[in-house]
Scaffold this motif. Structure first.
Motif, PDB file in Angstrom:
ATOM      1  N   ALA A 183       2.125   9.621  -5.614  1.00 35.64           N
ATOM      2  CA  ALA A 183       2.635  10.938  -5.238  1.00 35.64           C
ATOM      3  C   ALA A 183       3.829  11.340  -6.104  1.00 35.64           C
ATOM      4  O   ALA A 183       3.934  12.494  -6.540  1.00 35.64           O
ATOM      5  CB  ALA A 183       3.027  10.948  -3.767  1.00 35.64           C
ATOM      6  N   ALA A 184       4.712  10.388  -6.379  1.00 35.33           N
ATOM      7  CA  ALA A 184       5.903  10.684  -7.177  1.00 35.33           C
ATOM      8  C   ALA A 184       5.522  11.035  -8.616  1.00 35.33           C
ATOM      9  O   ALA A 184       6.108  11.943  -9.208  1.00 35.33           O
ATOM     10  CB  ALA A 184       6.857   9.491  -7.155  1.00 35.33           C
ATOM     11  N   GLU A 185       4.540  10.324  -9.169  1.00 37.52           N
ATOM     12  CA  GLU A 185       4.115  10.622 -10.531  1.00 37.52           C
ATOM     13  C   GLU A 185       3.478  12.008 -10.620  1.00 37.52           C
ATOM     14  O   GLU A 185       3.728  12.749 -11.571  1.00 37.52           O
ATOM     15  CB  GLU A 185       3.156   9.555 -11.040  1.00 37.52           C
ATOM     16  N   LYS A 186       2.664  12.361  -9.633  1.00 37.02           N
ATOM     17  CA  LYS A 186       2.046  13.689  -9.622  1.00 37.02           C
ATOM     18  C   LYS A 186       3.103  14.784  -9.510  1.00 37.02           C
ATOM     19  O   LYS A 186       3.049  15.795 -10.204  1.00 37.02           O
ATOM     20  CB  LYS A 186       1.046  13.802  -8.475  1.00 37.02           C
ATOM     21  N   GLU A 187       4.078  14.570  -8.622  1.00 33.55           N
ATOM     22  CA  GLU A 187       5.147  15.551  -8.436  1.00 33.55           C
ATOM     23  C   GLU A 187       5.977  15.688  -9.714  1.00 33.55           C
ATOM     24  O   GLU A 187       6.342  16.795 -10.110  1.00 33.55           O
ATOM     25  CB  GLU A 187       6.038  15.128  -7.274  1.00 33.55           C
ATOM     26  N   TYR A 188       6.237  14.563 -10.371  1.00 34.30           N
ATOM     27  CA  TYR A 188       7.022  14.571 -11.602  1.00 34.30           C
ATOM     28  C   TYR A 188       6.320  15.388 -12.694  1.00 34.30           C
ATOM     29  O   TYR A 188       6.942  16.224 -13.353  1.00 34.30           O
ATOM     30  CB  TYR A 188       7.263  13.134 -12.073  1.00 34.30           C
ATOM     31  N   VAL A 189       5.026  15.175 -12.848  1.00 34.39           N
ATOM     32  CA  VAL A 189       4.273  15.915 -13.861  1.00 34.39           C
ATOM     33  C   VAL A 189       4.283  17.407 -13.551  1.00 34.39           C
ATOM     34  O   VAL A 189       4.481  18.242 -14.448  1.00 34.39           O
ATOM     35  CB  VAL A 189       2.822  15.371 -13.961  1.00 34.39           C
ATOM     36  N   GLN A 190       4.099  17.756 -12.278  1.00 33.28           N
ATOM     37  CA  GLN A 190       4.114  19.163 -11.898  1.00 33.28           C
ATOM     38  C   GLN A 190       5.471  19.811 -12.178  1.00 33.28           C
ATOM     39  O   GLN A 190       5.542  20.943 -12.660  1.00 33.28           O
ATOM     40  CB  GLN A 190       3.774  19.324 -10.404  1.00 33.28           C
ATOM     41  N   GLU A 191       6.536  19.092 -11.892  1.00 35.05           N
ATOM     42  CA  GLU A 191       7.871  19.626 -12.141  1.00 35.05           C
ATOM     43  C   GLU A 191       8.133  19.796 -13.635  1.00 35.05           C
ATOM     44  O   GLU A 191       8.749  20.772 -14.051  1.00 35.05           O
ATOM     45  CB  GLU A 191       8.935  18.736 -11.511  1.00 35.05           C
ATOM     46  N   LYS A 192       7.672  18.857 -14.443  1.00 34.42           N
ATOM     47  CA  LYS A 192       7.837  18.974 -15.890  1.00 34.42           C
ATOM     48  C   LYS A 192       7.101  20.203 -16.414  1.00 34.42           C
ATOM     49  O   LYS A 192       7.637  20.946 -17.241  1.00 34.42           O
ATOM     50  CB  LYS A 192       7.311  17.718 -16.594  1.00 34.42           C
ATOM     51  N   ILE A 193       5.888  20.415 -15.933  1.00 31.10           N
ATOM     52  CA  ILE A 193       5.116  21.589 -16.353  1.00 31.10           C
ATOM     53  C   ILE A 193       5.813  22.864 -15.902  1.00 31.10           C
ATOM     54  O   ILE A 193       5.967  23.805 -16.682  1.00 31.10           O
ATOM     55  CB  ILE A 193       3.676  21.512 -15.799  1.00 31.10           C
ATOM     56  N   GLN A 194       6.226  22.879 -14.648  1.00 32.38           N
ATOM     57  CA  GLN A 194       6.894  24.054 -14.101  1.00 32.38           C
ATOM     58  C   GLN A 194       8.193  24.345 -14.851  1.00 32.38           C
ATOM     59  O   GLN A 194       8.522  25.496 -15.115  1.00 32.38           O
ATOM     60  CB  GLN A 194       7.181  23.833 -12.610  1.00 32.38           C
ATOM     61  N   HIS A 195       8.918  23.299 -15.218  1.00 30.96           N
ATOM     62  CA  HIS A 195      10.182  23.474 -15.925  1.00 30.96           C
ATOM     63  C   HIS A 195       9.959  24.003 -17.341  1.00 30.96           C
ATOM     64  O   HIS A 195      10.780  24.746 -17.865  1.00 30.96           O
ATOM     65  CB  HIS A 195      10.950  22.157 -15.963  1.00 30.96           C
TER      66      HIS A 195
ATOM     67  N   LYS B  51       0.830  -1.199   0.000  1.00 32.10           N
ATOM     68  CA  LYS B  51       0.000   0.000   0.000  1.00 32.10           C
ATOM     69  C   LYS B  51       0.871   1.258   0.000  1.00 32.10           C
ATOM     70  O   LYS B  51       0.601   2.214  -0.734  1.00 32.10           O
ATOM     71  CB  LYS B  51      -0.915  -0.006   1.225  1.00 32.10           C
ATOM     72  N   GLU B  52       1.921   1.256   0.806  1.00 27.92           N
ATOM     73  CA  GLU B  52       2.827   2.404   0.859  1.00 27.92           C
ATOM     74  C   GLU B  52       3.534   2.612  -0.479  1.00 27.92           C
ATOM     75  O   GLU B  52       3.728   3.755  -0.910  1.00 27.92           O
ATOM     76  CB  GLU B  52       3.864   2.215   1.969  1.00 27.92           C
ATOM     77  N   LEU B  53       3.904   1.518  -1.134  1.00 26.49           N
ATOM     78  CA  LEU B  53       4.550   1.630  -2.442  1.00 26.49           C
ATOM     79  C   LEU B  53       3.625   2.300  -3.452  1.00 26.49           C
ATOM     80  O   LEU B  53       4.035   3.186  -4.191  1.00 26.49           O
ATOM     81  CB  LEU B  53       4.957   0.251  -2.966  1.00 26.49           C
TER      82      LEU B  53
END
Length: 66
Positions: free
Chosen positions: A20-32, A12-14
């Motif tokens: 969470a990591a996928e959401k953060e990655y997408v946000q960083e790509k957009i921000q970049h 469950k933690e995985l």
């Protein structure tokens, strides 16, 4: 995180960390794409962590099916 750290987590933690990591990655790509990040190498590290998480999840699926 390292591969050994992921082995200690529950299924469950995985899945939660992967989401969470996928959401953060997408946000960083957009921000970049809008304005450069201070540390663009973080995008690469995030992508690798996502791959590590997916690898551990798949390994556990294969272990269960054996």
């Amino acid at each position: 995180m390292k591969k050994e750290d992921f082995k200690e987590l529950s299924d469950k933690e995985l899945l939660e960390r992967l989401d969470a990591a996928e959401k953060e990655y997408v946000q960083e790509k957009i921000q970049h794409s809008i304005s450069p990040l201070d540390n663009p190498a973080k995008i690469t590290l995030d992508r690798r962590n996502i791959a590590r998480l997916k690898t551990e999840i798949r390994a556990r699926e294969l272990k269960i099916n054996k």
